[in-house]
Design a protein around this motif. Structure first.
Motif, PDB file in Angstrom:
ATOM      1  N   ARG A 116      49.087  45.170  27.906  1.00  0.00           N
ATOM      2  CA  ARG A 116      47.902  45.644  27.193  1.00  0.00           C
ATOM      3  C   ARG A 116      46.635  44.988  27.730  1.00  0.00           C
ATOM      4  O   ARG A 116      45.595  45.644  27.862  1.00  0.00           O
ATOM      5  N   ALA A 117      46.715  43.685  28.018  1.00  0.00           N
ATOM      6  CA  ALA A 117      45.544  42.999  28.574  1.00  0.00           C
ATOM      7  C   ALA A 117      45.143  43.620  29.910  1.00  0.00           C
ATOM      8  O   ALA A 117      43.948  43.816  30.189  1.00  0.00           O
ATOM      9  N   THR A 293      48.531  34.030  45.316  1.00  0.00           N
ATOM     10  CA  THR A 293      47.587  34.660  46.254  1.00  0.00           C
ATOM     11  C   THR A 293      46.484  35.396  45.514  1.00  0.00           C
ATOM     12  O   THR A 293      45.293  35.279  45.850  1.00  0.00           O
ATOM     13  N   VAL A 294      46.873  36.155  44.491  1.00  0.00           N
ATOM     14  CA  VAL A 294      45.889  36.922  43.718  1.00  0.00           C
ATOM     15  C   VAL A 294      44.931  35.981  42.987  1.00  0.00           C
ATOM     16  O   VAL A 294      43.716  36.233  42.922  1.00  0.00           O
ATOM     17  N   ARG A 295      45.450  34.889  42.440  1.00  0.00           N
ATOM     18  CA  ARG A 295      44.586  33.931  41.731  1.00  0.00           C
ATOM     19  C   ARG A 295      43.603  33.259  42.684  1.00  0.00           C
ATOM     20  O   ARG A 295      42.433  33.055  42.335  1.00  0.00           O
ATOM     21  N   GLU A 296      44.078  32.898  43.869  1.00  0.00           N
ATOM     22  CA  GLU A 296      43.179  32.291  44.853  1.00  0.00           C
ATOM     23  C   GLU A 296      42.086  33.277  45.262  1.00  0.00           C
ATOM     24  O   GLU A 296      40.911  32.899  45.385  1.00  0.00           O
ATOM     25  N   ASN A 297      42.471  34.520  45.448  1.00  0.00           N
ATOM     26  CA  ASN A 297      41.488  35.549  45.805  1.00  0.00           C
ATOM     27  C   ASN A 297      40.480  35.762  44.678  1.00  0.00           C
ATOM     28  O   ASN A 297      39.280  35.960  44.928  1.00  0.00           O
ATOM     29  N   ALA A 318      38.821  43.270  40.245  1.00  0.00           N
ATOM     30  CA  ALA A 318      39.542  42.040  40.596  1.00  0.00           C
ATOM     31  C   ALA A 318      40.226  41.438  39.369  1.00  0.00           C
ATOM     32  O   ALA A 318      41.359  40.947  39.448  1.00  0.00           O
ATOM     33  N   GLU A 319      39.555  41.487  38.230  1.00  0.00           N
ATOM     34  CA  GLU A 319      40.168  41.005  36.983  1.00  0.00           C
ATOM     35  C   GLU A 319      41.408  41.826  36.641  1.00  0.00           C
ATOM     36  O   GLU A 319      42.442  41.277  36.230  1.00  0.00           O
ATOM     37  N   ALA A 320      41.301  43.135  36.790  1.00  0.00           N
ATOM     38  CA  ALA A 320      42.439  44.005  36.508  1.00  0.00           C
ATOM     39  C   ALA A 320      43.605  43.707  37.445  1.00  0.00           C
ATOM     40  O   ALA A 320      44.769  43.713  37.028  1.00  0.00           O
ATOM     41  N   GLU A 321      43.302  43.433  38.706  1.00  0.00           N
ATOM     42  CA  GLU A 321      44.359  43.119  39.666  1.00  0.00           C
ATOM     43  C   GLU A 321      45.075  41.822  39.289  1.00  0.00           C
ATOM     44  O   GLU A 321      46.307  41.720  39.379  1.00  0.00           O
ATOM     45  N   LEU A 322      44.316  40.823  38.832  1.00  0.00           N
ATOM     46  CA  LEU A 322      44.921  39.562  38.405  1.00  0.00           C
ATOM     47  C   LEU A 322      45.807  39.769  37.182  1.00  0.00           C
ATOM     48  O   LEU A 322      46.939  39.260  37.125  1.00  0.00           O
ATOM     49  N   GLN A 328      53.285  41.656  36.024  1.00  0.00           N
ATOM     50  CA  GLN A 328      54.478  41.797  36.863  1.00  0.00           C
ATOM     51  C   GLN A 328      55.319  40.521  36.827  1.00  0.00           C
ATOM     52  O   GLN A 328      56.553  40.579  36.813  1.00  0.00           O
ATOM     53  N   MET A 329      54.651  39.378  36.773  1.00  0.00           N
ATOM     54  CA  MET A 329      55.369  38.107  36.675  1.00  0.00           C
ATOM     55  C   MET A 329      56.075  38.002  35.326  1.00  0.00           C
ATOM     56  O   MET A 329      57.234  37.592  35.245  1.00  0.00           O
TER      57      MET A 329
END
Length: 353
Positions: A116-117, A293-297, A318-322, A328-329
């Motif tokens: 949801r987030a 990787t996503v967090r570093e980006n 970018a927020e949505a990608e994180l 997924q985790m």
């Protein structure tokens, strides 16, 4: 016209946020997976019934042993043991299934909360993109067809979020029922994250031994085989008809085949589940690498945003990608925990939380 409509929607949304009366904040209750399992163990009706049936079988077993100390045959003793073992097996199976269901519901709520987030952020991004697209169309830089496509994407993401919100509330209600707790809104319930234990100290051979020792089904069929063998031996001693002896021999052979089949199926199940856990461990490791990787980006993007080198819509993306990577985790962890719980139950172990 589209621009006025869009502005009207935005105004109504802001007005709703401003003029909604503030309700007193309810006390948030924290709940861990271990606490949920303990509550379910106490309140589940199927577990209670199976436990009392097991206790009654134990009482019947002890009474029958005491009443037949002088007259009971070996077959009767084994049959009493078999009845008691089957009652115990029914209790353990009922308990394991109920606890695994609660664990599945708990993990599904955690996963859906994270999803949801992610979807909320995706809706924000789609709304901002649509607003920019409207401006570009008004200025003649984009076509109406492109705008319609963006409108469809926006409404599609909103519908996904609405469906997800409804499912989330339903999942919460089902979890509360399963653990025998009063209905509360999920906004007032904080589920704690589960720990990730990626190490498995037992090798496959040790797991096979634990499963064989724990399997009530294997123990039951072994008792049935012993009963069939003693019955056949007694029939031979009593000189019953050859056709009856043949029938008892066939019954013993069939029981032996069933025991061998059960042992093979158990061994195969342990092997497959052990291999599946190793594969899921590798998948979690890959998800961890991707998330790092996503967090570093994202940290780099935050720096760009601070100095004004990034558009707001790109920051939202970018927020949505994180959030998607975190979802997924969470999904991978939940899947691992469930498979691990199933395997622990197969080995006669309690669920690790």
């Amino acid at each position: 016209m589209r621009k006025k409509l869009w502005c009207g929607i935005c105004f109504l949304a802001l007005a709703a946020l401003v003029f909604v009366p503030m309700a007193p904040a309810a006390e948030v209750r924290e709940l861990s997976l271990g606490e949920a399992l303990a509550l379910g163990l106490e309140s589940n009706f199927a577990i209670k019934k199976a436990k009392f049936n097991w206790e009654n079988a134990s009482i019947t077993y002890e009474k029958s042993k005491a009443a037949n100390l002088l007259t009971a045959s070996r077959v009767n003793e084994l049959q009493l043991e078999l009845n008691l073992l089957q009652a115990e097996a029914n209790f353990l199976q009922t308990k394991d299934q109920a606890l695994l269901t609660i664990a599945r519901q708990y993990l599904e709520v955690l996963k859906t909360r994270q999803e949801r987030a992610w979807k909320r952020k995706k809706v924000e991004w789609a709304a901002m993109t649509l607003e920019q697209m409207q401006k570009q169309v008004d200025q003649g830089y984009e076509t109406r067809l492109t705008l319609m496509r963006q409108e469809n994407e926006y409404h599609s993401t909103r519908l996904e979020l609405k469906t997800l919100d409804d499912n989330y509330e339903q999942l919460g209600r089902e979890l509360m029922v399963a653990i025998g707790q009063p209905m509360v809104g999920l906004a007032d319930l904080a589920l704690k994250p589960v720990s990730i234990s990626l190490t498995w100290e037992l090798n496959e051979e040790e797991c096979q031994a634990l499963a064989r020792n724990h399997s009530r089904a294997l123990q039951s069929i072994t008792l049935e085989e012993e009963i069939a063998r003693i019955t056949l031996e007694k029939a031979i001693i009593d000189s019953v008809l050859p056709v009856e002896v043949q029938e008892l021999e066939n019954k013993l052979t069939l029981t032996t085949i069933r025991r061998q089949e059960a042992a093979w199926e158990l061994e195969n199940s342990v092997r497959k589940q052990y291999a599946a856990l190793k594969q899921l461990t590798e998948e979690i490791a890959l998800n961890e690498v991707h998330l790092v990787t996503v967090r570093e980006n994202f940290q780099k993007i935050k720096q760009q945003q601070k100095v004004g080198l990034l558009k707001p819509v790109d920051y939202l993306a970018a927020e949505a990608e994180l959030l998607q990577a975190e979802y997924q985790m969470q999904a991978a962890v939940g899947n691992f925990q469930l498979r691990k719980g199933e395997f622990q139950q197969l080995l006669g172990m309690d669920l690790e939380v």
